[in-house]
Write a protein that holds these residues in place. Structure first.
Motif, short mmCIF file in Angstrom:
data_model
loop_
_atom_site.label_atom_id
_atom_site.label_comp_id
_atom_site.label_asym_id
_atom_site.label_seq_id
_atom_site.Cartn_x
_atom_site.Cartn_y
_atom_site.Cartn_z
N HIS A 169 7.63 10.85 -3.43
CA HIS A 169 7.64 10.92 -2.30
C HIS A 169 6.17 11.23 -1.79
N ALA A 222 3.76 8.37 -2.85
CA ALA A 222 4.25 6.98 -1.96
C ALA A 222 3.35 7.27 -0.56
N GLU A 223 3.41 8.61 -0.14
CA GLU A 223 2.48 8.67 1.13
C GLU A 223 1.23 8.75 1.01
N CYS A 274 3.81 0.82 -2.64
CA CYS A 274 4.76 1.52 -3.38
C CYS A 274 6.10 1.90 -2.53
N THR A 275 7.23 1.66 -3.25
CA THR A 275 8.40 2.04 -2.90
C THR A 275 9.16 2.90 -3.64
N VAL A 276 9.66 3.97 -2.87
CA VAL A 276 10.25 4.95 -3.55
C VAL A 276 11.72 4.45 -3.76
N LEU A 311 9.32 5.23 -8.51
CA LEU A 311 8.35 5.04 -7.45
C LEU A 311 7.73 3.50 -8.08
N ASP A 327 5.07 0.72 -8.02
CA ASP A 327 3.84 0.21 -7.40
C ASP A 327 3.87 -1.46 -7.87
#
Length: 464
Positions: A147, A150-151, A160-162, A181, A183
């Motif tokens: 997390h 991603a931030e 990027c998607t968690v 995660l 990318d």
């Protein structure tokens, strides 16, 4: 099943180089030749330098020499992950160059796109896939890091998607996954040897003279230029770019800045339709886990799984030797971890096993230097992420040789070098202590001991 049985018929050669379509070896250089630019090294670093030099100035007379075969070392042995990052990841970049990280991320994205554009422009058949990469969490403590990353990536325009456990297993099904995660745009997959061979052909088509089995043994000034000695002759050049990376540099004072660390990989036989369905992987992303001693893995064009990483081996004295290219105990460890990750693939066999040296430096990402009053430039220290970053390094070397101040040469990353490694036996003891401390951290919920915290404060470390 004993995981070792999966290695029964393994060939101890790099899968990518074991290709019947591999080009025939080029001739060695015999006699004396003259050129404007000599490029030493026939891996990505040298190939990109020669190609871009001709793109910048088609009239330039460029010679490239390689001591063995084009792409035979790291450029033909790696996992084929071509990343946009120039800094060995956002975290490393933030720690070392926070003030210019936004610029480095922008330049890295441009560099990755330029690689893709070159592959299309020169019709290089190298199984290029812009699939991205998933970092998977296999321990609960790793989830928070996903997390946070991603931030951070969002601040610099990253996509990027968690993924929670269910979502990541929908992409690639392993009982070990707790999250991930993805990318989606910052990494491409490539057949590394085919990329090297394709870049060579592009160089030849533009008029670069390429010589294989031509080792550079000495470098000295010769009049207004330079002379490089080879086994059967000399090359007189106005400028020299050194892309020798893990091998001892012709500029002796930079040798203390890199050490060779050996990394190992396995390749499976092609998966059947049923085996592939059991794990999913429809989007064919590259994958890496989040431990300090991490694995990396991906699908090949014919649906084999390359499985590498975990052990990173430094040998006392820091020499590059052919006998270090194979390590059966590491192959057995990798096989054990593979079937722990994918128990549904029990019975799958490995066809190839190999290793090779990575040029590691204390900041984990490339450094640059000049010598002989700006007539020689070099780049080294890519630490396992050179598939993409070597193209950027080629641009930097050519900028430095031209004496130009560019956006690249103005970077602190380019202007400053990392801390050198200490001499032996301190070097070996420090690396071994760091490796053991990283293993301890992996077994202790990521908690770093006093040694690792001290290394962090000093800007030193060890990574593959």
């Amino acid at each position: 099943m004993d995981p070792a049985s999966s290695l029964q018929d393994v060939k101890p050669v790099p899968f990518w180089l074991d290709d019947p379509a591999r080009p025939e070896a080029g001739s060695a250089l015999v006699g004396d030749v003259h050129c404007d630019l000599l490029v030493v090294g026939g891996g990505y670093s040298g190939l990109w330098t020669a190609l871009i030099a001709k793109e910048r100035d088609p009239s330039l007379d460029v010679v490239l020499i390689e001591g063995q075969r084009i792409g035979w070392a790291a450029s033909g042995r790696n996992g084929g992950f071509c990343a946009a990052s120039l800094t060995h990841g956002l975290g490393n970049g933030q720690q070392r160059w926070p003030g210019e990280l936004a610029r480095l991320e922008k330049l890295g994205a441009q560099n990755l796109q330029a690689i893709e554009d070159s592959i299309k422009r020169y019709s290089i058949d190298c199984d290029w896939e812009r699939t991205g990469e998933i970092d998977v969490a296999t321990e609960p403590y790793q989830l928070d890091d996903l997390h946070e990353f991603a931030e951070m990536a969002a601040q610099f325009g990253g996509d990027c998607t968690v993924l929670d456990a269910e979502a990541v297993r929908a992409e690639l099904n392993s009982p070990t996954y707790l999250g991930g995660l993805w990318d989606k745009d910052g990494v491409g997959m490539v057949n590394p040897a085919k990329l090297a061979w394709g870049l060579t052909q592009a160089c030849l088509d533009l008029g670069v003279r390429v010589f294989e089995h031509t080792e550079a043994t000495a470098l000295a000034e010769a009049g207004a230029g330079l002379a490089v000695r080879t086994p059967y002759g000399r090359i007189f050049a106005g400028r020299v770019a050194l892309g020798t990376n893990v091998f001892p540099s012709l500029v002796r004072r930079v040798r203390a800045y890199t050490v060779p660390v050996y990394d190992y990989a396995l390749m499976t036989e092609p998966l059947s339709t049923e085996q592939l369905a059991s794990i999913g992987w429809r989007n064919r992303q590259g994958v890496g886990d989040s431990a300090n001693q991490f694995h990396y893995y991906r699908l090949s064009a014919d649906n084999r799984i390359l499985w590498g990483g975990y052990d990173a081996i430094y040998h006392y004295g820091g020499r590059v030797r052919a006998e270090y290219d194979h390590r059966p105990q590491t192959y057995q460890t990798l096989a054990t971890h593979f079937f722990r990750t994918f128990p549904q693939l029990e019975g799958l066999r490995f066809t190839h096993a190999w290793g090779g040296a990575i040029d590691t430096c204390t900041r984990f990402s490339a450094f640059f230097d000049t010598a002989y009053r700006g007539k020689v430039a070099l780049a080294a220290g890519y630490t396992g992420l050179g598939v993409g970053a070597t193209r950027f390094g080629a641009e930097v070397m050519l900028d430095l040789l031209a004496g130009e101040r560019t956006e690249r040469t103005a970077l602190e990353m380019v202007r400053r070098k990392p801390l050198p490694f200490p001499p032996e036996p301190v070097r070996w003891a420090g690396i071994e202590l760091t490796k053991r401390s990283l293993d301890q951290a992996d077994r202790n919920a990521g908690r770093r001991n006093l040694w690792l915290k001290t290394m962090d404060r000093l800007g030193l470390g060890f990574d593959s």
